[in-house]
Design a protein around this motif. Structure first.
Motif, PDB file in Angstrom:
ATOM      1  N   GLN A   1       5.778   6.402   5.842  1.00  0.00           N
ATOM      2  CA  GLN A   1       6.566   7.411   5.863  1.00  0.00           C
ATOM      3  C   GLN A   1       6.355   8.013   7.495  1.00  0.00           C
ATOM      4  OE1 GLN A   1       8.583   8.022   3.959  1.00  0.00           O
ATOM      5  NE2 GLN A   1       7.843   9.007   1.911  1.00  0.00           N
TER       6      GLN A   1
ATOM      7  N   THR B   1       0.773  -1.221   0.108  1.00  0.00           N
ATOM      8  CA  THR B   1       0.033  -0.187   0.081  1.00  0.00           C
ATOM      9  C   THR B   1       0.977   1.542   0.094  1.00  0.00           C
ATOM     10  OG1 THR B   1      -0.137   0.045   2.433  1.00  0.00           O
ATOM     11  CG2 THR B   1      -1.863  -1.148   1.225  1.00  0.00           C
ATOM     12  N   ASN B   2       2.026   1.267   0.626  1.00  0.00           N
ATOM     13  CA  ASN B   2       2.825   2.372   0.604  1.00  0.00           C
ATOM     14  C   ASN B   2       3.614   2.443  -0.718  1.00  0.00           C
ATOM     15  OD1 ASN B   2       3.153   3.642   3.254  1.00  0.00           O
ATOM     16  ND2 ASN B   2       3.075   1.681   3.925  1.00  0.00           N
TER      17      ASN B   2
ATOM     18  N   CYS C   1       7.009   5.685  -2.321  1.00  0.00           N
ATOM     19  CA  CYS C   1       5.915   6.124  -1.315  1.00  0.00           C
ATOM     20  C   CYS C   1       5.572   7.600  -1.583  1.00  0.00           C
ATOM     21  CB  CYS C   1       6.472   6.165   0.127  1.00  0.00           C
ATOM     22  SG  CYS C   1       7.028   4.577   0.829  1.00  0.00           S
TER      23      CYS C   1
ATOM     24  N   ARG D   1      -3.499   4.249   2.931  1.00  0.00           N
ATOM     25  CA  ARG D   1      -3.076   3.471   4.165  1.00  0.00           C
ATOM     26  C   ARG D   1      -3.319   4.540   5.380  1.00  0.00           C
ATOM     27  NH1 ARG D   1       0.278   5.327  -0.263  1.00  0.00           N
ATOM     28  NH2 ARG D   1       2.016   6.819   0.504  1.00  0.00           N
ATOM     29  N   ALA D   2      -3.183   4.060   6.330  1.00  0.00           N
ATOM     30  CA  ALA D   2      -3.327   4.835   7.799  1.00  0.00           C
ATOM     31  C   ALA D   2      -2.427   4.125   8.721  1.00  0.00           C
ATOM     32  CB  ALA D   2      -4.858   4.809   8.170  1.00  0.00           C
TER      33      ALA D   2
ATOM     34  N   ASP E   1       1.142   3.414   7.624  1.00  0.00           N
ATOM     35  CA  ASP E   1       1.777   4.441   6.805  1.00  0.00           C
ATOM     36  C   ASP E   1       3.359   4.591   7.260  1.00  0.00           C
ATOM     37  OD1 ASP E   1       2.984   6.867   5.635  1.00  0.00           O
ATOM     38  OD2 ASP E   1       1.207   7.947   6.112  1.00  0.00           O
TER      39      ASP E   1
END
Ligand SMILES: *Cc1c(COP(=O)(O)O)cnc(C)c1O
Length: 396
Positions: free
Chosen positions: A230, A73-74, A217, A224-225, A228
């Protein structure tokens, strides 16, 4: 009962007392400076286990599967194409996860018992002249079939096709037990968890990420939560977490990495190979076939064994548990009922492996398998005694 028998499931694995003691911690403030003092060096030390100097290591409170979700997802966007192959339960689940995220998966079908089809990957990558494929997925050690794939061959496939896709590797049941070379193999994201080679309970996803994956990214649009990357990176660099860290597991991981380095990774890998080879000798003495099709695919962390026609492998595993209190892995997916698995990774010695071989042998004899009691144990004993070295040197 005073104690319990070791488990022979391919994860979660047996926990050494040192690690269990290290995890027994009273609450400490994770925002206090001494948390960072311990945590930052741990992330650096983990790089040696992944064999990366260019990559970064991150932890998510999660399991291996959460690590995959974080990887995908990232770095990718809905509609992006990825290349994967299905050759067991875990490679199959990764394909599903990608599809659930709205990615388009080129899924190469391989036989269960085969490894990653690098030649087929190369053919597909060469045909993808527009470079629509953004990531190539490979499961280093397919835990369902006891197959270890050659990740260097996937790197060569990418290089031969001069294809810029990222390479993501599931190393959940290989990293810290078998040689894994993130930088040499040009891996962009390697994923593992705490409960296999690291000898802890489940609860941490451990990822190593290349600069190329980090750069990806910025433009990736999959939602994404919690995962995440980053936010996790920024926090981890300062020795903190974007949410509450699982302190006990982190302390356990610290102890685990210390233990791995005390033994030395080369010796850890050699120990896994030797134990696995003894298990394979026992299986050969039973005249039962492995699920893995060729010797170069044999896994040093898990052995999947086919049972004879007319026998139910799940019943065998249940019998061993109910009568002897020893756990083995059942067959999963396509080979459910047809194979059982002996996990021999993590905190394992040849002496423990002998107990595991002897017990499944008794269970097979109880259920009238066409085996002679003691044959498998004798084959493993012969191998372990012929290849013995001094205990002190092994653990020094
Ligand atoms: C165990 C395992 C997983 C799944 O990890 P969880 O920690 O259970 O989410 C993924 N891939 C492989 C190869 C595994 O062995």
């Amino acid at each position: 009962m005073a104690t319990q028998n070791p488990v022979f499931i391919p994860g979660p694995t047996n926990m050494p007392d040192r690690i269990r003691r290290a995890m027994d911690v009273q609450t400490v403030d994770h925002r206090a400076s001494d948390f960072a003092d311990q945590f930052v060096p741990l992330l650096d030390d983990l790089k040696r286990v992944f064999k990366t100097t260019v990559g970064e290591v991150l932890l998510f409170p999660s399991t291996g599967t959460g690590g995959w979700e974080a990887a995908v997802t990232n770095t990718l966007s809905p509609g992006d194409e990825v290349l994967a192959a299905r050759y067991g339960m875990f490679s199959q689940r990764w394909i599903k996860l990608c599809r659930d995220q709205g990615l388009y998966v080129h899924a190469v079908e391989s036989e269960w018992g085969d490894g990653v089809p690098a030649d087929e990957y190369e053919r597909i990558l060469k045909a993808d002249t527009q470079h629509r494929i953004k990531a190539v997925l490979a499961c280093h050690n397919e835990t369902a079939t006891g197959v270890t794939s050659d990740i260097a061959s996937v790197r060569r496939a990418l290089d031969n096709a001069q294809h810029p896709a990222m390479l993501f590797v599931d190393g959940v049941s290989s990293i810290a037990s078998m040689d894994f070379r993130m930088d040499d193999w040009g891996v962009d994201i390697a994923v593992t968890g705490s409960q296999k080679g690291f000898m802890l309970g489940a609860g941490l996803a451990i990822l190593a990420i290349s600069p190329k994956a980090i750069a990806a990214c910025a433009n990736a649009r999959c939602p994404r939560a919690y995962f995440d990357l980053q936010a996790m990176r920024e926090a981890n660099r300062k020795g903190s977490f974007p949410y509450t860290p699982p302190l006990g597991l982190i302390r356990g991981l610290r102890e685990s990495v210390t233990m791995l380095e005390e033994e030395g990774l080369t010796r850890v890998f050699a120990r896994h190979h030797r134990i696995a080879e003894g298990v394979r000798r026992a299986v050969a003495a039973w005249s039962l076939p492995l699920v893995a099709r060729r010797p170069e695919l044999y896994s040093d962390t898990v052995t999947a064994v086919r049972v004879p026609e007319g026998f139910d492998a799940t019943e065998l595993v249940n019998h061993a548990y109910e009568h002897y209190g020893v756990s083995y892995g059942i067959g999963l997916g396509d080979i459910a009922g047809k194979a059982f698995r002996i996990g021999h990774l993590g905190d394992m010695t040849d002496v423990m492996a002998l107990a595991g071989i002897a017990t499944i042998e008794m269970a097979m004899a109880n259920l009238d398998y066409p085996i002679e009691l003691g044959r498998g144990v004798a084959a493993a004993q012969a191998y372990y005694s012929a290849t013995r070295n001094r205990w002190k040197q092994r653990v020094a």
